[in-house]
Design an enzyme around this catalytic site. Structure first.
Site, short mmCIF file in Angstrom:
data_model
loop_
_atom_site.label_atom_id
_atom_site.label_comp_id
_atom_site.label_asym_id
_atom_site.label_seq_id
_atom_site.Cartn_x
_atom_site.Cartn_y
_atom_site.Cartn_z
N LYS A 34 24.54 33.06 46.34
CA LYS A 34 24.72 33.13 44.90
C LYS A 34 24.84 31.80 44.29
O LYS A 34 25.17 31.55 43.01
CB LYS A 34 25.74 33.85 44.65
N ASN B 228 36.41 39.49 38.88
CA ASN B 228 35.54 39.18 39.59
C ASN B 228 34.44 40.24 39.37
O ASN B 228 34.64 41.48 39.75
CB ASN B 228 35.78 39.06 41.23
N TRP C 87 30.27 32.42 40.40
CA TRP C 87 30.37 32.54 41.89
C TRP C 87 28.82 32.26 42.43
O TRP C 87 27.92 33.05 42.24
CB TRP C 87 30.83 34.06 42.21
N ASN D 29 43.15 37.67 45.80
CA ASN D 29 42.12 37.82 45.52
C ASN D 29 41.41 39.20 45.78
O ASN D 29 41.48 39.55 47.07
CB ASN D 29 41.12 36.65 45.98
N GLU D 30 40.97 39.95 44.94
CA GLU D 30 40.44 41.27 45.17
C GLU D 30 41.13 42.08 46.41
O GLU D 30 40.65 42.66 47.21
CB GLU D 30 39.04 41.12 45.72
N TYR E 120 25.70 43.92 41.88
CA TYR E 120 26.24 44.93 42.65
C TYR E 120 26.14 46.23 42.06
O TYR E 120 26.35 47.28 42.59
CB TYR E 120 27.51 44.57 43.40
#
Length: 858
Positions: free
Chosen positions: A588, A488, A568, A426-427, A494
């Site tokens: 969130k 994502n 998310w 993930n990321e 952001y």
């Protein structure tokens, strides 16, 4: 060895087809496999004391706890930076009766974070690395039935450069936080310690609406002192326990050896297929018998389904197109951390299913067995993943631990029909510091190795990887490794604007037309205490969160190549390092950390549920404040074609529901108001109500509180509403000064110490000359709120403060007074013939003001 099923399969199936019913479900035969919970009566020492595995340790003063347990339930939420990551000890007596004689004894831990060393009667029986998978140890050589036994476990959640996750926006709670079991088997049994798998693997090599077959494989061990002749049979039962088919074979296993079996049933005619709409479960019951006596039994879930992904049109289940509409879940809860009982795991999934989702991503690690059992039963399609988050360490130990975690995840959970995706990163290019070129290349190499391992372990499912919105993944070719790419994306939170989401995905699909895309994360903060008629990015208002999701869901629906999406997050979760409007929290979620629904939850319920939905998008008994005759937009979420809103019994008219929302403009009376909305269609009528307290506030009110520097009204714990800031206008209130600017960090990254009202101090006016409130003549108490959120040393910001010309603070240096990110309050009293002015005069830097409260006194 491969064993072929006997012809008894077809004979039994023929008997069943002529209507002879037999072999209803029966209780597990006594004396075969014993599974006992060891959750109760543990003793806990919250420190690393060498020698705590010793028999002569005095543990009477240790804390008494039950499992699940974490030592970080409280310290992740306090004002002290960080939380305890280190080693602790657990001890417990083992009560082993004569009924366990001549058995193999195993300890099974469903999860302990993150390194566990297990001792039995002072003997070290094993170490497990990794905090999110189960593990099993054979303790038979180290126990005796003729004297007391005890177990001691050292658990360590310290950061370790060789153990994923190296970082993450979630808490790495320490402890034995999942169930513990004692398992007792006969000497001949299904293998228990194969990566804590069930020892039996179920696959469905051929499935269609007309026919299906079942393949059952596994390993049987003979721990006895002589060879054993055994029979192995696998029986498929339907949901009411009726036997559908049987396959069986005979084996001979040498002493101290193990053997594999491989059975395939004859076709099952017209199987009932598993899907989110009809999650029909069969059971595969596999039995080891010897001389007609059952010696071990395994019961595994079975769901008949097949699926595929298409890069242009998305996901297909059982031959039908299905948009994956989902969410993410972390495994913690306010007040107890990650030490959730099974019933809470199950309740979370029930809430998710009731909303109308059909898809769930388990972030960012394998979760409790109860989660997957619930997903199978409820009909939730699952993406499960290993905890490689943000970056890797280019070391052999890190790679080996990562591979072990992948194998454990698949072997432990591959029998669950709900799982469709195995994820493993993930990321992974989102490190706290730039990665070297060699580490970037090592990441790609490790991804390929993990992908290969998972496909080898389970070729029937797809592999997946999740990226953040950066071209670096395409540059290094990671998008070509996994079979499904997750994105994502936080466009409008952001970075960027809402519409950038669709532009980004269209560009990816155009450039990589053969790639399968899922939106693995998208979301924005939502704090139910914050409301704004002019919401903006990073303000954490309910309104901005709703706008974000309304836009993103529409864009997802418009793009058939997006196979699915996962919000998310479904629930707010613990993230100790965060300092946003709710400190130590990623907020969130669609629900709060203590599982209360936010307004945005009902947007998704109206869009996804097949049950009638009509919901006023305000908290029941919400408080609204403003000037008399202020008009407020009131949104209603519904899946009815139209709805009618009433205020205090008077109809405000009917509205068509477009994109699951209808809006009215409402003017409340001072005091208590009652809203009700009704949806009607096809004989169905559903009504929702909300009680609103409206407080008329202006300069003549007994008290006025202002959230200086913010676009949002804030309701504190006492029910006081701090009004959004504004530029001064005669007859009202507001900031004075041409150089004044609203300051709102992006997003707030600092917990304001000494208060629960963080939003009041995270915003401010900077560079203002003063603040005016045109109150009538009288006596007043004025409270001023400050916090230094920028500077990290004294002497950078110094200013004077006066009330109606009288100095109350001289050479105020907030950092010198209280430090950074700490609240500072100052009260003053005055008499005025009309109006209050707060003057702020700069000496060094620019003055700031975060809040002001004015109260009339006698």
């Amino acid at each position: 060895m491969k064993c072929v099923a006997r012809s008894s399969t077809s004979v039994l199936l023929a008997v069943l087809l002529v209507g002879v019913a037999f072999a209803q479900t029966a209780p597990r035969p006594a004396g075969i496999r014993v599974e006992r919970s060891l959750n109760a009566n543990w003793k806990f020492l919250p420190e690393d004391r060498p020698g705590s595995e010793s028999a002569d340790v005095r543990d009477d003063h240790w804390q008494r706890v039950n499992i699940p347990h974490t030592w970080n339930a409280a310290d992740v939420d306090d004002d002290t930076p960080g939380y305890r990551r280190g080693a602790s000890w657990y001890r417990r007596d083992l009560d082993l009766g004569d009924d366990l004689a001549h058995r193999r004894i195993y300890l099974k831990f469903e999860g302990a974070n993150q390194v566990a060393d297990v001792y039995v009667n002072t003997h070290h029986v094993g170490r497990h690395i990794g905090g999110y998978s189960a593990f099993v140890f054979d303790i038979t050589p180290h126990i005796t039935l003729t004297k007391p036994n005890f177990v001691a476990i050292r658990v360590d959640n310290s950061w370790n450069k060789d153990i994923p996750p190296l970082s993450g926006d979630f808490n790495m709670y320490g402890g034995i936080y999942r169930d513990v079991w004692l398992i007792a088997t006969r000497e001949t049994h299904f293998k228990v310690d194969d990566h804590a798998s069930p020892g039996v693997q179920i696959t469905t090599p051929n499935v269609s609406a007309s026919s299906a077959s079942v393949r059952v494989r596994g390993t049987i061990v003979n721990k006895g002192g002589k060879p054993q002749k055994i029979s192995v049979s696998s029986r498929v039962r339907n949901a009411v326990g009726r036997t559908i088919t049987i396959a069986s074979t005979d084996l001979e296993i040498e002493k101290g050896a193990e053997a594999q079996f491989d059975l395939t049933t004859s076709p099952i005619v017209s199987p009932r297929l598993w899907s989110p709409d009809d999650p029909y479960l069969y059971t595969v019951e596999t039995v080891i018998s010897q001389n007609g006596r059952t010696v071990d039994l395994s019961s595994q879930p079975l769901g008949f389904r097949w699926y595929r992904f298409d890069p242009d049109t998305g996901f297909y289940l059982n031959g039908r197109h299905l948009k994956l509409r989902g969410t993410n879940r972390h495994q913690d809860l306010k007040g107890i951390g990650n030490a959730l009982p099974d019933r809470q795991h199950t309740r979370d999934l029930e809430l998710i299913k009731q909303t109308g989702y059909n898809f769930l991503r388990l972030a960012h690690y394998p979760q409790d067995p109860a989660v997957l059992e619930a997903a199978d039963r409820l009909g939730l399609l699952i993406w499960e993943e290993t905890p490689l988050v943000n970056y890797i360490n280019d070391s052999p130990a890190f790679a080996e631990n990562s591979k072990l975690m992948a194998r454990e995840m698949v072997r432990q959970h591959r029998n669950h029909p709900s799982i469709i995706l195995w994820g493993y990163m993930n990321e992974i290019f989102l490190p706290p510091a730039p990665l070297s070129e060699s580490t970037m290349q090592a990441t790609v190499k490790l991804a390929k190795e993990l992908d290969a391992i998972i496909r080898e372990e389970d070729p029937s499912r797809y592999t997946a990887i999740a990226f953040h919105g950066n071209e670096v993944y395409n540059k290094y070719g990671l998008g070509e490794v996994a079979q499904v790419v997750g994105w994502n994306l936080y466009k409008g939170w952001y970075e960027g604007d809402f519409d950038d989401f669709g532009k980004f995905m269209d560009d990816q699909h155009r450039r990589y037309p053969d790639r399968v895309h899922i939106i693995s994360e998208y979301g924005a903060n939502g704090d139910q205490r914050l409301h704004s008629s002019a919401p903006r990015r990073f303000d954490s208002t309910t309104e901005w969160q709703r706008m974000f999701h309304e836009s993103h869901l529409k864009q997802i629906n418009e793009r058939p190549y997006i196979a699915g999406s996962a919000i998310w997050n479904e629930f707010d979760f613990g993230a100790e390092q965060r300092g946003e409007t709710i400190p130590h929290r990623n907020q969130k979620g669609m629900w709060t950390f203590d599982r209360k629904p936010k307004d945005v939850h009902f947007f998704y319920k109206a869009n996804l549920s097949d049950k009638p939905v009509v919901r006023i998008s305000v908290n029941d008994r919400a408080i609204f404040a403003g000037k008399a005759k202020t008009q407020f937009p009131i949104d209603v979420y519904s899946n009815f074609p139209e709805a009618e809103l009433r205020l205090n019994g008077v109809s405000l008219g009917k509205r068509a529901v477009a994109d699951r929302k209808a809006t009215w403009t409402v003017r409340f009376r001072n005091g208590r108001n009652r809203l009700s909305v009704t949806g009607r269609s096809g004989g169905r009528t559903v009504t929702d109500t909300a009680v609103i307290e409206f407080r008329e506030l202006d300069v003549t009110s007994p008290e006025v509180a202002i959230n200086v520097g913010s676009n949002a009204d804030f309701t504190d714990a006492t029910g006081r509403v701090w009004l959004a800031d504004q530029i001064y206008a005669p007859g009202s209130w507001g900031v004075v000064g041409d150089k004044s600017k609203f300051i709102y960090s992006s997003p707030p990254d600092r917990n304001v110490l000494g208060t629960l009202d963080d939003p009041l101090f995270q915003t401010m006016q900077e560079g203002l000359e003063g603040y005016k409130i045109d109150v009538p003549a009288g006596n007043y108490e004025v409270e001023l709120l400050f916090a230094e959120m920028r500077n990290s040393e004294a002497g950078k910001r110094v200013f004077d403060v006066a009330l109606n010309g009288k100095a109350i603070l001289t050479e105020l240096d907030l950092f010198k007074e209280v430090g950074r990110a700490r609240m500072f309050l100052r009260k003053g009293s005055l008499s005025t013939s009309g109006g209050i002015r707060v003057d702020l005069t700069a000496r060094i830097g620019e003055p700031i003001l975060s809040g002001i409260k004015v109260r009339r006194v006698r």
